[in-house]
Design an enzyme around this catalytic site. Structure first.
Site, PDB file in Angstrom:
ATOM      1  N   SER A  26       0.848  -1.181   0.000  1.00 41.88           N
ATOM      2  CA  SER A  26       0.000   0.000   0.000  1.00 41.88           C
ATOM      3  C   SER A  26       0.883   1.231   0.000  1.00 41.88           C
ATOM      4  O   SER A  26       1.884   1.278   0.724  1.00 41.88           O
ATOM      5  CB  SER A  26      -0.911   0.007   1.234  1.00 41.88           C
ATOM      6  OG  SER A  26      -1.782   1.124   1.212  1.00 41.88           O
ATOM      7  N   HIS A  66       2.325  12.087  -1.158  1.00 46.73           N
ATOM      8  CA  HIS A  66       1.878  13.474  -1.037  1.00 46.73           C
ATOM      9  C   HIS A  66       2.987  14.388  -1.565  1.00 46.73           C
ATOM     10  O   HIS A  66       3.945  14.701  -0.852  1.00 46.73           O
ATOM     11  CB  HIS A  66       1.573  13.815   0.424  1.00 46.73           C
ATOM     12  CG  HIS A  66       0.373  13.133   0.977  1.00 46.73           C
ATOM     13  ND1 HIS A  66      -0.914  13.455   0.601  1.00 46.73           N
ATOM     14  CD2 HIS A  66       0.259  12.130   1.887  1.00 46.73           C
ATOM     15  CE1 HIS A  66      -1.776  12.689   1.254  1.00 46.73           C
ATOM     16  NE2 HIS A  66      -1.086  11.879   2.034  1.00 46.73           N
ATOM     17  N   HIS A 124      -2.640   7.055  -4.671  1.00 52.45           N
ATOM     18  CA  HIS A 124      -2.775   5.887  -3.794  1.00 52.45           C
ATOM     19  C   HIS A 124      -2.740   4.625  -4.635  1.00 52.45           C
ATOM     20  O   HIS A 124      -3.313   4.564  -5.722  1.00 52.45           O
ATOM     21  CB  HIS A 124      -4.106   5.973  -3.041  1.00 52.45           C
ATOM     22  CG  HIS A 124      -4.550   4.675  -2.435  1.00 52.45           C
ATOM     23  ND1 HIS A 124      -5.588   3.923  -2.963  1.00 52.45           N
ATOM     24  CD2 HIS A 124      -4.103   3.986  -1.354  1.00 52.45           C
ATOM     25  CE1 HIS A 124      -5.764   2.844  -2.228  1.00 52.45           C
ATOM     26  NE2 HIS A 124      -4.881   2.847  -1.249  1.00 52.45           N
ATOM     27  N   ASN A 157      -2.957   0.209  -3.842  1.00 56.74           N
ATOM     28  CA  ASN A 157      -2.987  -0.923  -2.932  1.00 56.74           C
ATOM     29  C   ASN A 157      -3.196  -2.185  -3.753  1.00 56.74           C
ATOM     30  O   ASN A 157      -4.063  -2.224  -4.629  1.00 56.74           O
ATOM     31  CB  ASN A 157      -4.112  -0.775  -1.901  1.00 56.74           C
ATOM     32  CG  ASN A 157      -4.216  -1.991  -0.998  1.00 56.74           C
ATOM     33  OD1 ASN A 157      -5.048  -2.868  -1.216  1.00 56.74           O
ATOM     34  ND2 ASN A 157      -3.366  -2.048   0.010  1.00 56.74           N
ATOM     35  N   VAL A 158      -2.383  -3.197  -3.504  1.00 59.49           N
ATOM     36  CA  VAL A 158      -2.592  -4.526  -4.082  1.00 59.49           C
ATOM     37  C   VAL A 158      -2.433  -5.524  -2.942  1.00 59.49           C
ATOM     38  O   VAL A 158      -1.468  -5.464  -2.179  1.00 59.49           O
ATOM     39  CB  VAL A 158      -1.621  -4.840  -5.240  1.00 59.49           C
ATOM     40  CG1 VAL A 158      -2.084  -4.153  -6.518  1.00 59.49           C
ATOM     41  CG2 VAL A 158      -0.192  -4.417  -4.927  1.00 59.49           C
ATOM     42  N   ARG A 159      -3.389  -6.446  -2.810  1.00 58.29           N
ATOM     43  CA  ARG A 159      -3.428  -7.281  -1.613  1.00 58.29           C
ATOM     44  C   ARG A 159      -3.955  -8.677  -1.932  1.00 58.29           C
ATOM     45  O   ARG A 159      -4.640  -8.897  -2.942  1.00 58.29           O
ATOM     46  CB  ARG A 159      -4.301  -6.634  -0.543  1.00 58.29           C
ATOM     47  CG  ARG A 159      -5.734  -6.375  -0.987  1.00 58.29           C
ATOM     48  CD  ARG A 159      -6.507  -5.571   0.042  1.00 58.29           C
ATOM     49  NE  ARG A 159      -7.883  -5.322  -0.395  1.00 58.29           N
ATOM     50  CZ  ARG A 159      -8.252  -4.272  -1.126  1.00 58.29           C
ATOM     51  NH1 ARG A 159      -7.350  -3.373  -1.487  1.00 58.29           N
ATOM     52  NH2 ARG A 159      -9.511  -4.125  -1.499  1.00 58.29           N
ATOM     53  N   HIS A 201     -20.250  11.845   3.315  1.00 60.81           N
ATOM     54  CA  HIS A 201     -20.657  12.964   4.166  1.00 60.81           C
ATOM     55  C   HIS A 201     -20.436  14.308   3.482  1.00 60.81           C
ATOM     56  O   HIS A 201     -20.983  15.322   3.925  1.00 60.81           O
ATOM     57  CB  HIS A 201     -19.899  12.912   5.501  1.00 60.81           C
ATOM     58  CG  HIS A 201     -18.417  13.036   5.375  1.00 60.81           C
ATOM     59  ND1 HIS A 201     -17.623  12.034   4.875  1.00 60.81           N
ATOM     60  CD2 HIS A 201     -17.573  14.049   5.694  1.00 60.81           C
ATOM     61  CE1 HIS A 201     -16.355  12.420   4.899  1.00 60.81           C
ATOM     62  NE2 HIS A 201     -16.304  13.641   5.390  1.00 60.81           N
ATOM     63  N   GLY A 224      -5.191  -5.092  14.813  1.00 61.14           N
ATOM     64  CA  GLY A 224      -4.060  -4.846  15.702  1.00 61.14           C
ATOM     65  C   GLY A 224      -2.771  -4.610  14.962  1.00 61.14           C
ATOM     66  O   GLY A 224      -1.693  -4.952  15.451  1.00 61.14           O
ATOM     67  N   GLY A 225      -2.868  -4.013  13.778  1.00 67.58           N
ATOM     68  CA  GLY A 225      -1.677  -3.736  12.983  1.00 67.58           C
ATOM     69  C   GLY A 225      -0.843  -2.610  13.578  1.00 67.58           C
ATOM     70  O   GLY A 225      -1.195  -2.014  14.595  1.00 67.58           O
TER      71      GLY A 225
END
Length: 308
Positions: A96, A100, A110, A112-114, A178, A261-262
């Site tokens: 990930s 900036h 951004h 992310n590959v998972r 939102h 819990g990372g």
């Protein structure tokens, strides 16, 4: 391994190599700073390798993280849409990144590959997920077109239906409910992907991961030397607030990391070093800032737009 049995070691090897390749390229593009590496372990199982570049010539803050964590129970963020997986042991690994840049004309980005498995033995369930999306502060048609055409090229060899589906999913996912507005100009987002068995699905993940640098680096090269002043900087800091809001309120990856819990420092590496909020701020009509809202923060079929 057969085409349907997951090769966990091969996925981990690819993801570690992807992190290495991306960090090397970003150091070359920045030209001033190198990545700091933190190797960490998780008491409940697994660990990772977090790399951070700060105060660079191009990147104000760049975080590129690899993690492979294990546990006895999948977190709620991963089972909300798949309640049958609740209570199952899991492996979760991925790369990930969030970049900036300092120059407001270079977009935040951004990737992310998972890969996740739930359960053990013959009954284990596995899937891939990820994608990439672009968040400009000042929009340019040629940048958005290049970004989306590169995303489409990554998908097309694996099925003509994938790009429209995953482009729409990205538009829907990276949306601040939102605020009633998209986070940026989109890209790709996919989850629960195991179409065609392990080999085919893994090939698609690699195609997406390998497309990131060709999608982003030309945009950085075009924009990194663009002159800017305090007006552009203050708008960048204001719009970064939207990035923070999405990652803390809506992002499932953030929620998964915290619920499992990372390592908090690695999970929150996506946050920018500086940001601002202004009460009920509105862009001046006809300004470049207004154009971001009117043209770029609206879903468009950028891949099929005419090149400027």
């Amino acid at each position: 391994m057969s085409s349907t049995s997951p090769n966990v070691a091969a996925v981990e090897s690819y993801l570690r190599g992807l992190q290495d390749a991306i960090c090397l390229a970003l150091e070359q593009d920045d030209g001033a700073q190198k990545f700091r590496t933190d190797n960490w372990t998780r008491p409940e199982g697994g660990g990772g390798r977090t790399r951070i570049l700060s105060a660079g010539a191009v990147f104000e803050k760049a975080g590129v993280a690899f993690s492979h964590v294990t546990g006895a129970n999948l977190p709620g963020s991963a089972t909300a849409a798949r309640p049958e997986l609740a209570g199952k042991a899991f492996h979760a690994m991925g790369v990930s990144l969030v970049l900036h840049p300092g120059n407001p004309y270079v977009p935040t980005v951004h990737l992310n590959v998972r890969f996740l498995t739930a359960g053990e033995g013959a009954g284990a369930i596995w899937w891939f997920g990820g994608g990439f999306d672009l968040t400009p502060y000042y929009g340019f048609d040629e940048d958005a077109i290049h970004w989306h055409r590169t995303a489409r090229a990554a998908c097309t060899p694996h099925g003509a239906a994938l790009h429209p589906k995953f482009k729409q999913w990205c538009d829907d996912y990276f949306f601040l409910k939102h605020r009633g507005e998209p986070r940026g100009v989109g890209g790709l987002f996919f989850d629960d992907f195991n179409t065609g068995g392990f080999d085919a699905s893994f090939a698609f993940l690699r195609s997406v991961g390998d497309a990131f640098l060709p999608a982003y680096r030309p945009i950085v090269a075009r924009r990194k030397a663009t002159p800017f002043g305090d007006r552009e900087r203050q708008f960048q800091l204001y719009r970064r607030g939207r990035y923070v809001e999405f990652n803390l309120v809506w992002d499932r990856g953030t929620h998964f990391g915290l619920q499992s819990g990372g390592r908090t420092e690695s999970i929150l590496m996506s946050l920018p070093p500086l940001v601002r909020w202004d009460y009920d701020w509105r862009p001046e009509p006809g300004s470049p800032e207004a154009q971001l809202y009117e043209r770029y923060l609206k879903p468009r079929d950028w891949a099929n737009e005419a090149t400027p």
